[in-house]
Design an enzyme around this catalytic site. Structure first.
Site, PDB file in Angstrom:
ATOM      1  N   ASN A  35       0.829  -1.210   0.000  1.00 32.66           N
ATOM      2  CA  ASN A  35       0.000   0.000   0.000  1.00 32.66           C
ATOM      3  C   ASN A  35       0.862   1.258   0.000  1.00 32.66           C
ATOM      4  O   ASN A  35       0.601   2.221  -0.724  1.00 32.66           O
ATOM      5  CB  ASN A  35      -0.891   0.037   1.250  1.00 32.66           C
ATOM      6  CG  ASN A  35      -1.999  -0.992   1.229  1.00 32.66           C
ATOM      7  OD1 ASN A  35      -2.289  -1.587   0.187  1.00 32.66           O
ATOM      8  ND2 ASN A  35      -2.625  -1.210   2.366  1.00 32.66           N
ATOM      9  N   ARG A  54     -13.750   2.705   4.725  1.00 35.46           N
ATOM     10  CA  ARG A  54     -12.589   1.835   4.897  1.00 35.46           C
ATOM     11  C   ARG A  54     -11.286   2.618   4.962  1.00 35.46           C
ATOM     12  O   ARG A  54     -10.424   2.346   5.785  1.00 35.46           O
ATOM     13  CB  ARG A  54     -12.508   0.841   3.738  1.00 35.46           C
ATOM     14  CG  ARG A  54     -11.415  -0.214   3.906  1.00 35.46           C
ATOM     15  CD  ARG A  54     -11.085  -0.896   2.611  1.00 35.46           C
ATOM     16  NE  ARG A  54     -10.250  -0.079   1.756  1.00 35.46           N
ATOM     17  CZ  ARG A  54     -10.407   0.047   0.444  1.00 35.46           C
ATOM     18  NH1 ARG A  54     -11.396  -0.554  -0.162  1.00 35.46           N
ATOM     19  NH2 ARG A  54      -9.590   0.817  -0.263  1.00 35.46           N
ATOM     20  N   TYR A  82     -11.976  -8.988  -2.573  1.00 33.41           N
ATOM     21  CA  TYR A  82     -12.710  -7.737  -2.393  1.00 33.41           C
ATOM     22  C   TYR A  82     -14.179  -8.024  -2.134  1.00 33.41           C
ATOM     23  O   TYR A  82     -14.771  -8.874  -2.796  1.00 33.41           O
ATOM     24  CB  TYR A  82     -12.616  -6.865  -3.654  1.00 33.41           C
ATOM     25  CG  TYR A  82     -11.276  -6.231  -3.930  1.00 33.41           C
ATOM     26  CD1 TYR A  82     -10.084  -6.826  -3.529  1.00 33.41           C
ATOM     27  CD2 TYR A  82     -11.197  -5.028  -4.613  1.00 33.41           C
ATOM     28  CE1 TYR A  82      -8.869  -6.238  -3.795  1.00 33.41           C
ATOM     29  CE2 TYR A  82      -9.976  -4.431  -4.889  1.00 33.41           C
ATOM     30  CZ  TYR A  82      -8.811  -5.048  -4.482  1.00 33.41           C
ATOM     31  OH  TYR A  82      -7.595  -4.461  -4.741  1.00 33.41           O
ATOM     32  N   HIS A  87     -14.972  -3.152  -0.222  1.00 32.10           N
ATOM     33  CA  HIS A  87     -14.951  -2.355  -1.444  1.00 32.10           C
ATOM     34  C   HIS A  87     -16.339  -1.911  -1.889  1.00 32.10           C
ATOM     35  O   HIS A  87     -16.459  -1.023  -2.746  1.00 32.10           O
ATOM     36  CB  HIS A  87     -14.282  -3.178  -2.558  1.00 32.10           C
ATOM     37  CG  HIS A  87     -13.907  -2.404  -3.773  1.00 32.10           C
ATOM     38  ND1 HIS A  87     -14.585  -2.522  -4.966  1.00 32.10           N
ATOM     39  CD2 HIS A  87     -12.924  -1.494  -3.996  1.00 32.10           C
ATOM     40  CE1 HIS A  87     -14.027  -1.732  -5.870  1.00 32.10           C
ATOM     41  NE2 HIS A  87     -13.017  -1.092  -5.305  1.00 32.10           N
ATOM     42  N   ARG A 114     -10.689  -2.564 -14.473  1.00 27.15           N
ATOM     43  CA  ARG A 114      -9.520  -3.391 -14.164  1.00 27.15           C
ATOM     44  C   ARG A 114      -9.903  -4.848 -14.375  1.00 27.15           C
ATOM     45  O   ARG A 114     -10.938  -5.293 -13.891  1.00 27.15           O
ATOM     46  CB  ARG A 114      -9.051  -3.202 -12.723  1.00 27.15           C
ATOM     47  CG  ARG A 114      -8.650  -1.768 -12.362  1.00 27.15           C
ATOM     48  CD  ARG A 114      -8.002  -1.724 -10.982  1.00 27.15           C
ATOM     49  NE  ARG A 114      -7.934  -0.371 -10.452  1.00 27.15           N
ATOM     50  CZ  ARG A 114      -6.983   0.504 -10.755  1.00 27.15           C
ATOM     51  NH1 ARG A 114      -6.024   0.154 -11.597  1.00 27.15           N
ATOM     52  NH2 ARG A 114      -6.987   1.716 -10.215  1.00 27.15           N
ATOM     53  N   ARG A 171      -5.391   3.926 -13.325  1.00 25.11           N
ATOM     54  CA  ARG A 171      -4.013   4.071 -12.864  1.00 25.11           C
ATOM     55  C   ARG A 171      -3.345   2.720 -12.594  1.00 25.11           C
ATOM     56  O   ARG A 171      -3.893   1.862 -11.923  1.00 25.11           O
ATOM     57  CB  ARG A 171      -3.953   4.914 -11.587  1.00 25.11           C
ATOM     58  CG  ARG A 171      -2.530   5.354 -11.232  1.00 25.11           C
ATOM     59  CD  ARG A 171      -2.494   6.093  -9.919  1.00 25.11           C
ATOM     60  NE  ARG A 171      -3.215   7.347  -9.947  1.00 25.11           N
ATOM     61  CZ  ARG A 171      -2.678   8.504 -10.358  1.00 25.11           C
ATOM     62  NH1 ARG A 171      -1.451   8.540 -10.809  1.00 25.11           N
ATOM     63  NH2 ARG A 171      -3.396   9.601 -10.315  1.00 25.11           N
ATOM     64  N   HIS A 214     -15.746   4.911 -14.517  1.00 23.63           N
ATOM     65  CA  HIS A 214     -15.524   4.030 -13.377  1.00 23.63           C
ATOM     66  C   HIS A 214     -16.755   3.164 -13.106  1.00 23.63           C
ATOM     67  O   HIS A 214     -16.771   2.368 -12.170  1.00 23.63           O
ATOM     68  CB  HIS A 214     -15.182   4.893 -12.155  1.00 23.63           C
ATOM     69  CG  HIS A 214     -14.665   4.143 -10.985  1.00 23.63           C
ATOM     70  ND1 HIS A 214     -15.354   4.036  -9.801  1.00 23.63           N
ATOM     71  CD2 HIS A 214     -13.516   3.440 -10.794  1.00 23.63           C
ATOM     72  CE1 HIS A 214     -14.665   3.320  -8.936  1.00 23.63           C
ATOM     73  NE2 HIS A 214     -13.542   2.953  -9.509  1.00 23.63           N
TER      74      HIS A 214
END
Length: 700
Positions: A48, A562, A466, A590, A373, A403, A433
């Site tokens: 992270n 979170r 997730y 998530h 993704r 990204r 997104h």
């Protein structure tokens, strides 16, 4: 009398994120987690932090370097002050991280598992490493001199290097060299089933064989993180994929953002000041530990030890896969009812089944999907390519600006286009997104459509770690909205007037503001009202102010955030009715859920959007209502379980610190959901077995 200092109205996003990473580290201190999982949390925190220093910290460093003091609009602090605070908190995190690493190494040693230095090897092991060095490692090494005759090299990001101090034996001249370590070599070397050594320890021992004719006077291992926050300036007159390829090349030229330095057990470390100066960094950017750096090596260590010791890992999760979700049945199921799946407790195979059913069904004429993704070996991509090759019209909106997934997504674009799919990139200067899938069928002249709305990516690998929600429906108002949504993104038309869904930019923020205002108005007149919101981050100032306004009239608000949270809860007269919790556990939380309660009932929503300014005004997102459907009660149940978590949840206090309840003997939401999935699976198996037994008893 000294007045008590008032808490700040807002917390800086990056300071709050550092506190999130601290919660990840603290999971390594939680003995309710299995031993190897505690080690894994230390690796996760390190991973992270790498991304944080590649994306967030460089922006603060750039602002702090400017001659005029830069004031952060949200907090009123200078960038220099914020960077100092961030550095202090991050160093506190690292102390916690390395302290726990030492403790867990001792626990492993008691179980006869060891991470050794070279000096601790047996004669046999040392000889074994000598052969490995000579045959495998030495041929890959390429030492580089550091002097006036050698330009300082551009060093590989996040790769390990040795900085070596040398003294020539004949002349006594001192010099320095850099020795890169190939990423293709294993970081963790297994000496025996229970003994391990890190590769830098092996190389350090054999440095005299590399720098022949020199005495090795000092050496340390180091690693550099570079700035990846280069802005992508989009030109809507040029091919976007070509622009992205050029941008990725340009991004490789980012400035250093952090230098990590670690020690080697058998050699004096020396002084990294010269290296720091060469990189253009200051003392604040140096993170030096008398221990290994880059703790992501723990992932490999955990995997190797875990093979022989599965009891030291989380027990395998058994996601539910209902027979109604099978490719042969899911479309017929949706003809009669909606479905709400909660991953990973409900298998992501349910999403793949919908896509597979569409590909196999000869009635399917079109498939439309957003992709952000994807997994490395993406089943979703394979199914879309297969559909196109069968003559189904496949339209895919691929976000190539995601990204760190830009290169991967460019690759998928090439494969999809080669298979005959229509690929779109959405709107200029804006990321798409949203998570949505639409299937269109022609059943004897009648058009039938099926939709899936999600909170997470179409990534079957991440879906195992997730937590996300998928909503499936064939109801006309939803599929009609999604048809308009895709046409709006891929063609030329005015913004649709949706029947059910709400989209950003702008409209999701307005939805949240309107719903908060409705709750406030009803609470003031009836005394009934409540707000629940679950998300990854809360940073949007406008929404925070609206939540403060709701709290000031007494509305109970539970926010489950979170990661970064810029809101300060429990401040008298400002936010005393707001509770902020953060669940950090086995799975990465998530899902985005919004719930607004008035005297008329509760409106539940799922969304792809966090309550961040970028999601509200800079991205294409979808929020989907889950009301007046068969799934409403299930989502309400999920919210109630999340609200009740007092075991794994950390609670944010007005002093800016997160703490678990003491004693934390309540429920764990993730444990409850795992138990429920197992119970449902057991019931399904029992029903299937009962049916088989009944069929066997029928007369032949």
């Amino acid at each position: 009398m000294v007045q008590k200092q008032q808490p700040p109205r807002f917390v800086h996003r990056d300071i709050s994120w550092i506190l999130f990473n601290r919660r990840v580290i603290l999971e390594a201190y939680d003995d309710s987690n299995p031993l190897l999982e505690q080690l894994r949390f230390l690796g996760i925190a390190a991973n992270n932090l790498d991304e944080f220093f590649m994306v967030r910290v460089p922006r603060m460093q750039s602002l702090a370097r400017l001659p005029e003091k830069q004031i952060d609009k949200l907090t009123g602090c200078t960038q220099e002050a914020l960077l100092e605070e961030l550095t202090v908190k991050n160093r506190e995190n690292l102390e916690l991280q390395y302290q726990r690493l030492a403790e867990l190494e001792k626990r492993l040693a008691k179980k006869h598992y060891y991470l050794k230095s070279f000096a601790q090897l047996t004669v046999r092991e040392a000889a074994q490493m000598g052969r490995l060095f000579k045959e495998t490692i030495f041929p890959t090494l390429a030492p580089m001199g550091v002097d006036a005759y050698h330009a300082f090299p551009r060093l590989l990001e996040k790769a390990l290097h040795l900085w070596v101090g040398l003294k020539e034996l004949e002349t006594g001249e001192t010099r320095e060299a850099i020795l890169p370590i190939s990423n293709r070599l294993p970081r963790v070397i297994q000496l025996s089933p229970r003994r391990f050594i890190l590769i830098e320890e092996v190389i350090a021992h054999f440095l005299p064989q590399i720098f022949v004719g020199n005495q090795v006077t000092s050496a340390f291992v180091f690693r550099i993180t570079y700035d990846h926050d280069l802005a992508f300036e989009e030109d809507d007159q040029e091919d976007l994929s070509q622009q992205m390829s050029e941008y990725l090349e340009e991004r490789k030229k980012g400035l250093p953002a952090r230098l990590e330095v670690g020690s080697l057990s058998t050699i004096d470390a020396g002084d990294p000041t010269h290296l720091l100066r060469e990189l253009g960094l200051c003392q604040r950017d140096l993170y030096q530990k008398a221990a290994p750096i880059d703790l992501t090596f723990l992932f490999d260590l955990v995997a190797t030890i875990g093979e022989k010791n599965p009891a030291w890992l989380y027990p395998p999760a058994k996601p539910l896969y209902d027979p109604r979700w099978q490719p042969t049945r899911i479309l017929k199921t949706l003809d009669h009812e909606d479905l709400l799946l909660q991953h990973p407790y409900d298998s992501f195979r349910g999403v793949l089944s919908l896509l597979e059913a569409a590909v196999k069904d000869p009635d399917t004429i079109a498939i439309k999907q957003t992709l952000y993704r994807m997994a490395k070996d993406s089943q979703v991509i394979k199914l879309l390519k297969k559909a196109a090759k069968k003559g189904i019209q496949v339209t895919v909106l691929v976000e190539i600006k995601a990204r760190f997934d830009e290169a991967s997504n460019l690759h998928w674009v090439e494969e999809l286009e080669a298979a005959g799919c229509f690929v779109s990139y959405g709107f200029p200067n804006m990321k798409t997104h949203s998570k949505a899938l639409l299937i269109v069928q022609n059943k004897g002249g009648d058009i039938k459509r099926y939709a899936q709305f999600g909170t997470g990516n179409y990534n079957e690998s991440n879906s195992q770690q997730y937590t996300d929600i998928s909503f499936f429906t064939a109801r006309e108002e939803y599929v009609s909205d999604l048809t308009d949504f895709f046409n709006y993104l891929t063609g030329y038309r005015n913004h649709p007037q949706y029947q059910k869904i709400v989209t950003s930019p702008e409209d999701i923020r307005q939805l949240v503001v309107t719903k908060i205002q409705q709750v406030v108005a009803d609470y003031q007149s009836t005394g009934v009202g409540k707000i629940f919101a679950k998300m990854n981050a809360l940073t949007d100032p406008l929404l925070i102010e609206k939540l403060y306004e709701a709290s000031q009239v007494g509305v109970p608000i539970h926010l489950q955030v979170r990661g970064a949270c810029c809101l300060v809860p429990q401040v008298p007269g400002l936010s005393e009715t707001i509770q902020v919790s953060s669940i950090v556990g086995r799975f990465l939380e998530h899902a985005r859920i919004y719930a607004f309660t008035t005297s008329a009932g509760t409106e539940n929503w799922i969304s792809s959007a966090d309550w961040m300014t970028r999601n509200m005004v800079g991205r294409v997102e979808i929020a989907t209502p889950i009301n007046q459907t068969s799934c409403e009660n299930l989502l309400t149940h999920l919210i109630q379980v999340y609200e009740s978590d007092q075991r794994k949840a950390y609670f944010l206090h007005e002093d800016g610190e997160y703490r678990r309840l003491t004693p934390n003997n309540g429920i764990s939401a993730q444990a409850i959901f795992l138990t429920e999935a197992l119970r449902k699976t057991t019931n399904i198996v029992a029903r299937q077995q009962l049916l088989v037994d009944q069929l066997r008893r029928l007369p032949k």
